[in-house]
Design a protein around this motif. Structure first.
Motif, PDB file in Angstrom:
ATOM      1  N   ARG A 242       0.839  -1.199   0.000  1.00  0.00           N
ATOM      2  CA  ARG A 242       0.000   0.000   0.000  1.00  0.00           C
ATOM      3  C   ARG A 242       0.871   1.245   0.000  1.00  0.00           C
ATOM      4  O   ARG A 242       1.788   1.378   0.808  1.00  0.00           O
ATOM      5  CB  ARG A 242      -0.907   0.000   1.231  1.00  0.00           C
ATOM      6  CG  ARG A 242      -1.655   1.301   1.472  1.00  0.00           C
ATOM      7  CD  ARG A 242      -2.571   1.676   0.312  1.00  0.00           C
ATOM      8  NE  ARG A 242      -3.684   0.745   0.187  1.00  0.00           N
ATOM      9  CZ  ARG A 242      -4.493   0.688  -0.866  1.00  0.00           C
ATOM     10  NH1 ARG A 242      -4.284   1.491  -1.897  1.00  0.00           N
ATOM     11  NH2 ARG A 242      -5.485  -0.187  -0.901  1.00  0.00           N
ATOM     12  N   ASP A 243       0.592   2.160  -0.908  1.00  0.00           N
ATOM     13  CA  ASP A 243       1.300   3.431  -0.975  1.00  0.00           C
ATOM     14  C   ASP A 243       0.360   4.538  -0.509  1.00  0.00           C
ATOM     15  O   ASP A 243      -0.817   4.563  -0.873  1.00  0.00           O
ATOM     16  CB  ASP A 243       1.752   3.686  -2.418  1.00  0.00           C
ATOM     17  CG  ASP A 243       2.776   4.796  -2.529  1.00  0.00           C
ATOM     18  OD1 ASP A 243       3.537   5.002  -1.576  1.00  0.00           O
ATOM     19  OD2 ASP A 243       2.827   5.448  -3.596  1.00  0.00           O
ATOM     20  N   HIS A 244       0.874   5.430   0.300  1.00  0.00           N
ATOM     21  CA  HIS A 244       0.107   6.589   0.772  1.00  0.00           C
ATOM     22  C   HIS A 244      -1.229   6.191   1.391  1.00  0.00           C
ATOM     23  O   HIS A 244      -2.290   6.699   1.029  1.00  0.00           O
ATOM     24  CB  HIS A 244      -0.111   7.589  -0.363  1.00  0.00           C
ATOM     25  CG  HIS A 244       1.155   8.176  -0.891  1.00  0.00           C
ATOM     26  ND1 HIS A 244       1.949   9.021  -0.154  1.00  0.00           N
ATOM     27  CD2 HIS A 244       1.791   8.005  -2.084  1.00  0.00           C
ATOM     28  CE1 HIS A 244       3.015   9.363  -0.870  1.00  0.00           C
ATOM     29  NE2 HIS A 244       2.945   8.749  -2.034  1.00  0.00           N
ATOM     30  N   GLY A 245      -1.160   5.266   2.338  1.00  0.00           N
ATOM     31  CA  GLY A 245      -2.330   4.982   3.146  1.00  0.00           C
ATOM     32  C   GLY A 245      -2.338   5.932   4.338  1.00  0.00           C
ATOM     33  O   GLY A 245      -1.288   6.244   4.895  1.00  0.00           O
ATOM     34  N   GLY A 246      -3.492   6.394   4.708  1.00  0.00           N
ATOM     35  CA  GLY A 246      -3.568   7.314   5.840  1.00  0.00           C
ATOM     36  C   GLY A 246      -4.768   8.225   5.708  1.00  0.00           C
ATOM     37  O   GLY A 246      -5.510   8.181   4.717  1.00  0.00           O
ATOM     38  N   PRO A 247      -4.998   9.070   6.706  1.00  0.00           N
ATOM     39  CA  PRO A 247      -6.187   9.933   6.699  1.00  0.00           C
ATOM     40  C   PRO A 247      -6.146  10.979   5.596  1.00  0.00           C
ATOM     41  O   PRO A 247      -5.103  11.559   5.314  1.00  0.00           O
ATOM     42  CB  PRO A 247      -6.149  10.577   8.088  1.00  0.00           C
ATOM     43  CG  PRO A 247      -4.713  10.501   8.522  1.00  0.00           C
ATOM     44  CD  PRO A 247      -4.185   9.234   7.923  1.00  0.00           C
TER      45      PRO A 247
ATOM     46  N   ALA B 185      -6.438  -8.795   2.475  1.00  0.00           N
ATOM     47  CA  ALA B 185      -6.133  -9.205   1.105  1.00  0.00           C
ATOM     48  C   ALA B 185      -4.715  -9.757   0.961  1.00  0.00           C
ATOM     49  O   ALA B 185      -4.327 -10.184  -0.126  1.00  0.00           O
ATOM     50  CB  ALA B 185      -6.326  -8.024   0.154  1.00  0.00           C
ATOM     51  N   GLY B 186      -3.943  -9.729   2.045  1.00  0.00           N
ATOM     52  CA  GLY B 186      -2.603 -10.300   2.006  1.00  0.00           C
ATOM     53  C   GLY B 186      -1.513  -9.348   1.579  1.00  0.00           C
ATOM     54  O   GLY B 186      -0.456  -9.782   1.101  1.00  0.00           O
ATOM     55  N   PHE B 187      -1.721  -8.043   1.761  1.00  0.00           N
ATOM     56  CA  PHE B 187      -0.661  -7.090   1.428  1.00  0.00           C
ATOM     57  C   PHE B 187       0.564  -7.341   2.304  1.00  0.00           C
ATOM     58  O   PHE B 187       0.457  -7.748   3.459  1.00  0.00           O
ATOM     59  CB  PHE B 187      -1.149  -5.655   1.617  1.00  0.00           C
ATOM     60  CG  PHE B 187      -1.848  -5.076   0.413  1.00  0.00           C
ATOM     61  CD1 PHE B 187      -1.530  -3.813  -0.049  1.00  0.00           C
ATOM     62  CD2 PHE B 187      -2.833  -5.791  -0.256  1.00  0.00           C
ATOM     63  CE1 PHE B 187      -2.170  -3.265  -1.157  1.00  0.00           C
ATOM     64  CE2 PHE B 187      -3.485  -5.266  -1.357  1.00  0.00           C
ATOM     65  CZ  PHE B 187      -3.153  -3.999  -1.818  1.00  0.00           C
ATOM     66  N   ASP B 188       1.732  -7.063   1.731  1.00  0.00           N
ATOM     67  CA  ASP B 188       2.999  -7.335   2.401  1.00  0.00           C
ATOM     68  C   ASP B 188       3.559  -6.134   3.151  1.00  0.00           C
ATOM     69  O   ASP B 188       4.309  -6.293   4.120  1.00  0.00           O
ATOM     70  CB  ASP B 188       4.039  -7.786   1.364  1.00  0.00           C
ATOM     71  CG  ASP B 188       3.589  -9.010   0.596  1.00  0.00           C
ATOM     72  OD1 ASP B 188       3.670 -10.110   1.162  1.00  0.00           O
ATOM     73  OD2 ASP B 188       3.144  -8.860  -0.564  1.00  0.00           O
ATOM     74  N   LEU B 189       3.234  -4.930   2.677  1.00  0.00           N
ATOM     75  CA  LEU B 189       3.807  -3.705   3.234  1.00  0.00           C
ATOM     76  C   LEU B 189       2.741  -2.621   3.242  1.00  0.00           C
ATOM     77  O   LEU B 189       1.995  -2.469   2.266  1.00  0.00           O
ATOM     78  CB  LEU B 189       5.000  -3.245   2.382  1.00  0.00           C
ATOM     79  CG  LEU B 189       5.701  -1.950   2.803  1.00  0.00           C
ATOM     80  CD1 LEU B 189       6.683  -2.224   3.945  1.00  0.00           C
ATOM     81  CD2 LEU B 189       6.455  -1.330   1.621  1.00  0.00           C
ATOM     82  N   LEU B 190       2.678  -1.868   4.329  1.00  0.00           N
ATOM     83  CA  LEU B 190       1.734  -0.759   4.445  1.00  0.00           C
ATOM     84  C   LEU B 190       2.509   0.537   4.643  1.00  0.00           C
ATOM     85  O   LEU B 190       3.269   0.670   5.606  1.00  0.00           O
ATOM     86  CB  LEU B 190       0.790  -0.965   5.634  1.00  0.00           C
ATOM     87  CG  LEU B 190      -0.026  -2.258   5.669  1.00  0.00           C
ATOM     88  CD1 LEU B 190      -0.892  -2.296   6.922  1.00  0.00           C
ATOM     89  CD2 LEU B 190      -0.879  -2.409   4.420  1.00  0.00           C
ATOM     90  N   HIS B 191       2.316   1.474   3.731  1.00  0.00           N
ATOM     91  CA  HIS B 191       2.901   2.805   3.882  1.00  0.00           C
ATOM     92  C   HIS B 191       1.902   3.670   4.640  1.00  0.00           C
ATOM     93  O   HIS B 191       0.831   4.003   4.123  1.00  0.00           O
ATOM     94  CB  HIS B 191       3.194   3.414   2.505  1.00  0.00           C
ATOM     95  CG  HIS B 191       3.659   4.837   2.556  1.00  0.00           C
ATOM     96  ND1 HIS B 191       3.444   5.721   1.515  1.00  0.00           N
ATOM     97  CD2 HIS B 191       4.321   5.540   3.508  1.00  0.00           C
ATOM     98  CE1 HIS B 191       3.959   6.896   1.827  1.00  0.00           C
ATOM     99  NE2 HIS B 191       4.492   6.812   3.031  1.00  0.00           N
TER     100      HIS B 191
ATOM    101  N   VAL C 225       2.979  -8.413   8.334  1.00  0.00           N
ATOM    102  CA  VAL C 225       3.013  -7.245   7.470  1.00  0.00           C
ATOM    103  C   VAL C 225       4.138  -6.327   7.923  1.00  0.00           C
ATOM    104  O   VAL C 225       4.445  -6.236   9.114  1.00  0.00           O
ATOM    105  CB  VAL C 225       1.655  -6.500   7.488  1.00  0.00           C
ATOM    106  CG1 VAL C 225       1.358  -5.913   8.851  1.00  0.00           C
ATOM    107  CG2 VAL C 225       1.606  -5.414   6.428  1.00  0.00           C
ATOM    108  N   ARG C 226       4.772  -5.683   6.965  1.00  0.00           N
ATOM    109  CA  ARG C 226       5.818  -4.708   7.262  1.00  0.00           C
ATOM    110  C   ARG C 226       5.278  -3.303   7.030  1.00  0.00           C
ATOM    111  O   ARG C 226       4.213  -3.122   6.446  1.00  0.00           O
ATOM    112  CB  ARG C 226       7.049  -4.971   6.395  1.00  0.00           C
ATOM    113  CG  ARG C 226       7.686  -6.318   6.668  1.00  0.00           C
ATOM    114  CD  ARG C 226       8.900  -6.512   5.802  1.00  0.00           C
ATOM    115  NE  ARG C 226       9.494  -7.819   6.018  1.00  0.00           N
ATOM    116  CZ  ARG C 226      10.601  -8.236   5.434  1.00  0.00           C
ATOM    117  NH1 ARG C 226      11.236  -7.449   4.585  1.00  0.00           N
ATOM    118  NH2 ARG C 226      11.085  -9.433   5.683  1.00  0.00           N
ATOM    119  N   PHE C 227       6.072  -2.340   7.465  1.00  0.00           N
ATOM    120  CA  PHE C 227       5.592  -0.966   7.425  1.00  0.00           C
ATOM    121  C   PHE C 227       6.607  -0.033   6.781  1.00  0.00           C
ATOM    122  O   PHE C 227       7.821  -0.241   6.854  1.00  0.00           O
ATOM    123  CB  PHE C 227       5.285  -0.470   8.842  1.00  0.00           C
ATOM    124  CG  PHE C 227       4.145  -1.194   9.497  1.00  0.00           C
ATOM    125  CD1 PHE C 227       2.838  -0.791   9.291  1.00  0.00           C
ATOM    126  CD2 PHE C 227       4.383  -2.294  10.307  1.00  0.00           C
ATOM    127  CE1 PHE C 227       1.780  -1.469   9.883  1.00  0.00           C
ATOM    128  CE2 PHE C 227       3.338  -2.979  10.913  1.00  0.00           C
ATOM    129  CZ  PHE C 227       2.029  -2.562  10.700  1.00  0.00           C
TER     130      PHE C 227
END
Length: 386
Positions: free
Chosen positions: A80-85, A115-121, A159-161
Motif C-alpha cells: 500500500r502506498d500513501h495509506g492514511g487519513p 487481502a494479504g498485502f505485504d507492506l503498508l505505507h 506485514v511490514r511498514f
C-alpha cells in the motif's frame, strides 16, 4: 541491508497505473527473476466499501486476486502506498473529521491486511485543509501503526511498514531535523512493543511535476547526494532503510547516485501512465485514427486529473495536460468503448502498450539493482511479439 529484522526488500516499487502496467510488472519480475513491489495508492485501488479507485475499478481484494493469479512465482509484493487519513479523495470531498478520516484509513489498511498485502505505507502528511502539522502527523502515524500491527496479529498475517509524515518537496530533509523526527517516532514505536519500519520515506531531492522530475537531485546532485547519505545513516541507526519517492523520469546516473548514497528502494508511478498514454497516441497516429485520437485526448483533458501535477505558472498546453491525465480514464466506460473500436484496427494494441511500459520499468529495475545481481538482458517475448 536487511530491514525490519529479516529478508531484504526489493529495490523498486512500481505504481499499478493500469492493468497493462500490472501485467508488464508481472512479466518483468518473471523474466528477471527479481522481486518487485506493486504500490497502489488509495486513489488507485481501494476497498469497495470506501469508494474504490480509478485503476480498472478494482477493489483491494480484486486487485490482490488479479496479481496473485498471474504472479505464479510469487515475485510481486503488494504494498500500500500513501495509506492514511484524507489520502482518498472522498474523505476531503466529504469534509471528514479527524475521527472519520482516521477510521476510514484504518478500515482501508484492514482491507489491505485481509487481502494479504505485504507492506503498508502509513502516510499522515495530510489534514483536511492541507498539510498536517508535524506533531499531529507523528501522533496519527504512531496510532495507526499500532492499530495495523494489532489487526495483522489478529488475522494471523505478517506485514511490514513504511512510514512518512511530510508531503514530497523538491529539496532534501535537513539531516539533523530528520534524525530528531525519526528517532522520536521509532522510540515511540519501540516503547509500544512495535517493530521498526522496513522503510522511512525522506525528502531525497526528487519531485515529479508534469512529465519531468523537478527535484534538486537534477540541479545540485552533489549536495543532494551528500544529504541523502546522511539521511540513509539515520535510517540505519533505527534499524530501517531509506526509501525515495517520486523517482520518475530519472536517468541511469541519477538513479545510481541515489542508490550509491544509501537509498534502499525507489517508487516510480505516474511515468508509467504517461508512457502508456504516449504509446497509445503513437499507435493511433500510425493507424491514421485521428477521430479516435482526438476523442481520447478530450476524455483525458476533461477528467481534470492533470491539475495536481502542474507546475506553478505552468505553460502546459491542453495536449500536454491530456497526456498527463490519460491513464486516469482507462477504466471509464467511454474509454473502454473507444478502445474496442481501436482494437478492431489493431488487435495487438495491449501487447504494444505493455511492451512500452515494460521497457520503462526495466530501466528502473536495472539501475536500482547492483550489477552483480542483474542477469543479462532478457526480452519478454509475450509482450514484444503480437
Amino acid at each position: 541491508m536487511t530491514t525490519n529484522g529479516s529478508t531484504r526488500m526489493p529495490t523498486l516499487g512500481i505504481g499499478p497505473m493500469s492493468k497493462n502496467a500490472v501485467d508488464a510488472a508481472v512479466e518483468l519480475a518473471r523474466d528477471r527473476g527479481r522481486r518487485i513491489m506493486l504500490i497502489p495508492s488509495r486513489r488507485q485501488v481501494e476497498s469497495a466499501e470506501l469508494g474504490g479507485g480509478y485503476v480498472e475499478r478494482w477493489s483491494t481484494a480484486q486487485f490482490a486476486e488479479y496479481v496473485r493469479g498471474r504472479d505464479e512465482a510469487g515475485l510481486l509484493l503488494l504494498c500500500r502506498d500513501h495509506g492514511g487519513p484524507w489520502q482518498h479523495p472522498g474523505e476531503r470531498a466529504g469534509n471528514y473529521s479527524e475521527d472519520q478520516a482516521m477510521a476510514a484509513s484504518l478500515a482501508s489498511f484492514r482491507a489491505d491486511i485481509e487481502a494479504g498485502f505485504d507492506l503498508l505505507h502509513i502516510d499522515t502528511c495530510l489534514d483536511l485543509d492541507g498539510a498536517a502539522a508535524l506533531d499531529r502527523a507523528i501522533d496519527r502515524l504512531v496510532k495507526l501503526y499500532g492499530e495495523c500491527h494489532e489487526a495483522a496479529r489478529e488475522l494471523g498475517r505478517e506485514v511490514r511498514f513504511e512510514i512518512g509524515f511530510e508531503d514530497q518537496g523538491v529539496d532534501t530533509n535537513d539531516p539533523a531535523e530528520f534524525r530528531d523526527q525519526v528517532t522520536e517516532v521509532c522510540s515511540r514505536l519501540a516503547a509500544g512493543g512495535l517493530p521498526a519500519p522496513a522503510f522511512v520515506v525522506a525528502q531525497t531531492g526528487t519531485k515529479v511535476l508534469e512529465t519531468e522530475n523537478t527535484g534538486a537531485l537534477l540541479t545540485a546532485p552533489s549536495a543532494v547526494g551528500f544529504a541523502v547519505a546522511q539521511l540513509a545513516r539515520v535510517c540505519e541507526e533505527v534499524g530501517s532503510s531509506l526509501k525515495a519517492h517520486n523517482a520518475d523520469y530519472l536517468t541511469a546516473d541519477s538513479l545510481r547516485r541515489l542508490m550509491q548514497r544509501g537509498v534502499a528502494a525507489v517508487n516510480v508511478a505516474p511515468e508509467f501512465g504517461v508512457v502508456e498514454t504516449r504509446a497509445l497516441l503513437a499507435l493511433l497516429d500510425e493507424l491514421g485514427l485521428a477521430a479516435e485520437r482526438d476523442e481520447f485526448l478530450r476524455l483525458a483533458h476533461d477528467s481534470g486529473s492533470w491539475r495536481k501535477w502542474l507546475k506553478p505558472g505552468t505553460a502546459a498546453t491542453d495536449h500536454e495536460r491530456a497526456v498527463i491525465a490519460g491513464h486516469y480514464v482507462f477504466a471509464t466506460d467511454e474509454f473502454r468503448e473507444l478502445k474496442d473500436r481501436i482494437a478492431r484496427q489493431a488487435p495487438d494494441v495491449d501487447h504494444r502498450l505493455r511492451a512500452a511500459i515494460y521497457d520503462a520499468q526495466l530501466h528502473y529495475l536495472v539501475h536500482t539493482t547492483t550489477a552483480d545481481a542483474i542477469p543479462a538482458p532478457v526480452l519478454a517475448e509475450s509482450v514484444r511479439t503480437a
